[in-house]
Design a protein around this motif. Structure first.
Motif, PDB file in Angstrom:
ATOM      1  N   ASN A 269      34.481  35.398  40.502  1.00  0.00           N
ATOM      2  CA  ASN A 269      34.975  34.011  40.406  1.00  0.00           C
ATOM      3  C   ASN A 269      33.881  32.955  40.187  1.00  0.00           C
ATOM      4  OD1 ASN A 269      36.972  32.005  40.401  1.00  0.00           O
ATOM      5  ND2 ASN A 269      36.636  31.612  42.559  1.00  0.00           N
ATOM      6  N   ASP A 271      32.485  32.856  43.583  1.00  0.00           N
ATOM      7  CA  ASP A 271      32.329  32.669  45.023  1.00  0.00           C
ATOM      8  C   ASP A 271      33.511  33.172  45.854  1.00  0.00           C
ATOM      9  OD1 ASP A 271      29.906  31.414  44.554  1.00  0.00           O
ATOM     10  OD2 ASP A 271      30.879  29.461  44.238  1.00  0.00           O
ATOM     11  N   HIS A 272      34.647  33.380  45.225  1.00  0.00           N
ATOM     12  CA  HIS A 272      35.838  33.701  46.000  1.00  0.00           C
ATOM     13  C   HIS A 272      36.406  35.087  45.712  1.00  0.00           C
ATOM     14  CE1 HIS A 272      35.659  29.275  45.940  1.00  0.00           C
ATOM     15  NE2 HIS A 272      36.154  29.358  47.164  1.00  0.00           N
ATOM     16  N   TYR A 273      36.445  35.482  44.429  1.00  0.00           N
ATOM     17  CA  TYR A 273      37.104  36.730  44.056  1.00  0.00           C
ATOM     18  C   TYR A 273      36.140  37.652  43.326  1.00  0.00           C
ATOM     19  CZ  TYR A 273      41.297  33.889  44.789  1.00  0.00           C
ATOM     20  OH  TYR A 273      42.243  33.068  45.326  1.00  0.00           O
ATOM     21  N   SER A 294      38.416  39.289  48.275  1.00  0.00           N
ATOM     22  CA  SER A 294      38.073  37.874  48.295  1.00  0.00           C
ATOM     23  C   SER A 294      37.057  37.624  49.397  1.00  0.00           C
ATOM     24  CB  SER A 294      39.330  37.020  48.531  1.00  0.00           C
ATOM     25  OG  SER A 294      39.933  37.354  49.770  1.00  0.00           O
ATOM     26  N   LEU A 295      36.309  36.542  49.232  1.00  0.00           N
ATOM     27  CA  LEU A 295      35.338  36.089  50.238  1.00  0.00           C
ATOM     28  C   LEU A 295      34.370  37.207  50.612  1.00  0.00           C
ATOM     29  CD1 LEU A 295      37.784  33.917  52.356  1.00  0.00           C
ATOM     30  CD2 LEU A 295      36.273  33.216  50.503  1.00  0.00           C
ATOM     31  N   ARG A 320      40.417  35.236  38.574  1.00  0.00           N
ATOM     32  CA  ARG A 320      41.583  34.747  39.322  1.00  0.00           C
ATOM     33  C   ARG A 320      42.867  35.411  38.832  1.00  0.00           C
ATOM     34  NH1 ARG A 320      38.782  29.548  38.773  1.00  0.00           N
ATOM     35  NH2 ARG A 320      40.042  29.141  36.911  1.00  0.00           N
ATOM     36  N   ALA A 380      41.536  29.087  44.748  1.00  0.00           N
ATOM     37  CA  ALA A 380      40.306  29.854  44.937  1.00  0.00           C
ATOM     38  C   ALA A 380      39.790  29.666  46.331  1.00  0.00           C
ATOM     39  CB  ALA A 380      39.284  29.412  43.919  1.00  0.00           C
TER      40      ALA A 380
END
Length: 380
Positions: A269, A271-273, A294-295, A320, A380
């Motif tokens: 992503n 940063d997220h995915y 995620s994360l 995403r 996100a």
């Protein structure tokens, strides 16, 4: 009266407790209903079969009492005649006996339904304890049974006395009737008397059947602790179930992470995915998602990919879309084929560059991701 207090048993019996009690043969029973049904059947049978029964008895008596002088002094023939008379009586009364047996079997089913179990026949030494028997006698349940017995005596005795008094003229007139018609008249009179007495049981049955059903459920009532324990046994301890789910997720996560080194590329992503993709042209119809997260899970996927030399591509819209619309082990949506095809082309060019062929390819930009598949930065 001595009886163990059941004030704590405030909860109605659960369906599982009722089923377990039924398996043990513990079901509501009404002896009064069985008695009532058998008496009605006996009275009705005597009315319908009275003449045939009387004729059968008459024939048996005539055959048994008609003998010549030689037979009167033959003791062996007397035994044969007794056997033949008893067999003929049994055959003559067999329809009535079969009717009573059938009613006696079917009557309890009106309350408890069909039940066949041997558990009720298993020995229970507690029933031989005289103290337990004394407690049952002196309990409020014993008082109710005593009241029912007194009520039956009064009702049945009163109805029987009334019937005899009302039919006194017919009873006396039987003396003047011939034997044949008199016996038939007597059978009909006895049948009506039976029906009148059996009808008196209707009042007792109307009280006893609801009481037995209520008392059965009362005896099976549960405490709150028993309810909680049964809930744990049937549905499982919530803490244990949560622990099992946690372990299952951990096992699935480890299995998923083991597939990351086999991936062709990881799209982030960033940063997220993170979504790991793999495509084997000989065995797969389309690229598949072998891992996603995620994360913190996304960070572990990216780190594991870099440690194993798997290319990592920053493509937020594609990451995403893949995260939202493709599950682990599934093929990517058809609408993302073009975008993923460009990513895989970049991966193949990158591998050639690392093998010393050609120049380093530029990372693909502006991948064709349909707007309807991209949840957007807000999620996100």
């Amino acid at each position: 009266m001595a009886e163990e207090s059941d004030l704590e048993r405030t909860e109605p019996a659960s369906q599982r407790r009722l089923e377990q009690a039924r398996e043990r043969g513990q079901v509501p029973r009404s002896p009064e209903l069985s008695t009532f049904a058998v008496l009605l059947a006996a009275g009705g049978g005597m009315i319908m079969m009275g003449s045939a029964l009387v004729d059968s008895l008459e024939k048996i008596m005539r055959a048994g009492l008609t003998l010549d002088r030689a037979s009167a002094f033959d003791t062996a023939s007397m035994t044969v005649r007794l056997y033949e008379g008893a067999a003929a009586a049994l055959v003559g009364f067999s329809p009535l006996f079969l009717l009573l047996i059938l009613v006696a079997i079917l009557a309890p089913m009106l309350v408890s339904g069909w039940l066949f179990t041997f558990q009720a026949l298993q020995p229970d030494l507690s029933r031989l304890n005289p103290l337990n028997g004394l407690k049952r006698i002196l309990s409020w349940h014993g008082a109710i049974e005593l009241g029912k017995a007194l009520l039956k005596t009064l009702v049945v005795g009163g109805v029987a006395a009334w019937v005899v008094w009302a039919e006194r003229a017919e009873i006396v007139s039987l003396i003047a009737e011939p034997v044949g018609p008199g016996l038939a008249h007597l059978a009909g009179l006895l049948g009506r008397t039976f029906l009148a007495i059996a009808g008196a049981f209707a009042l007792i049955v109307a009280v006893d059947v609801p009481f037995q059903i209520w008392d059965h459920h009362r005896q099976l009532r549960m405490t709150k602790e028993e309810m909680r324990q049964e809930l744990k046994e049937t549905e499982g301890d919530p803490q244990i179930k949560a622990r099992i789910r946690s372990l299952q997720r951990e096992v699935a996560r480890r299995r998923m992470m083991a597939e990351v080194p086999k991936a062709d590329v990881v799209v982030t992503n960033p940063d997220h995915y993170a979504v790991a993709l793999r495509y084997a042209e000989s065995t797969m119809r389309a690229p598949r998602v072998v891992a996603k997260g995620s994360l913190l899970v996304a960070e572990r996927i990216v780190a594991l990919a870099r440690d194993n030399g798997v290319p990592v591509l920053r493509a937020p819209p594609l990451a995403r879309a893949l995260f939202a619309h493709a599950e682990v082990g599934q093929e990517i949506p058809g609408a993302l084929y073009n975008a993923v095809a460009e990513v895989l082309a970049w991966v193949y060019q990158l591998r050639r560059f690392e093998a010393g062929e050609g120049e380093r390819p530029a990372e693909p930009a502006a991948l064709p991701v349909p707007a309807g598949l991209d949840p957007g930065p807000a999620t996100a």
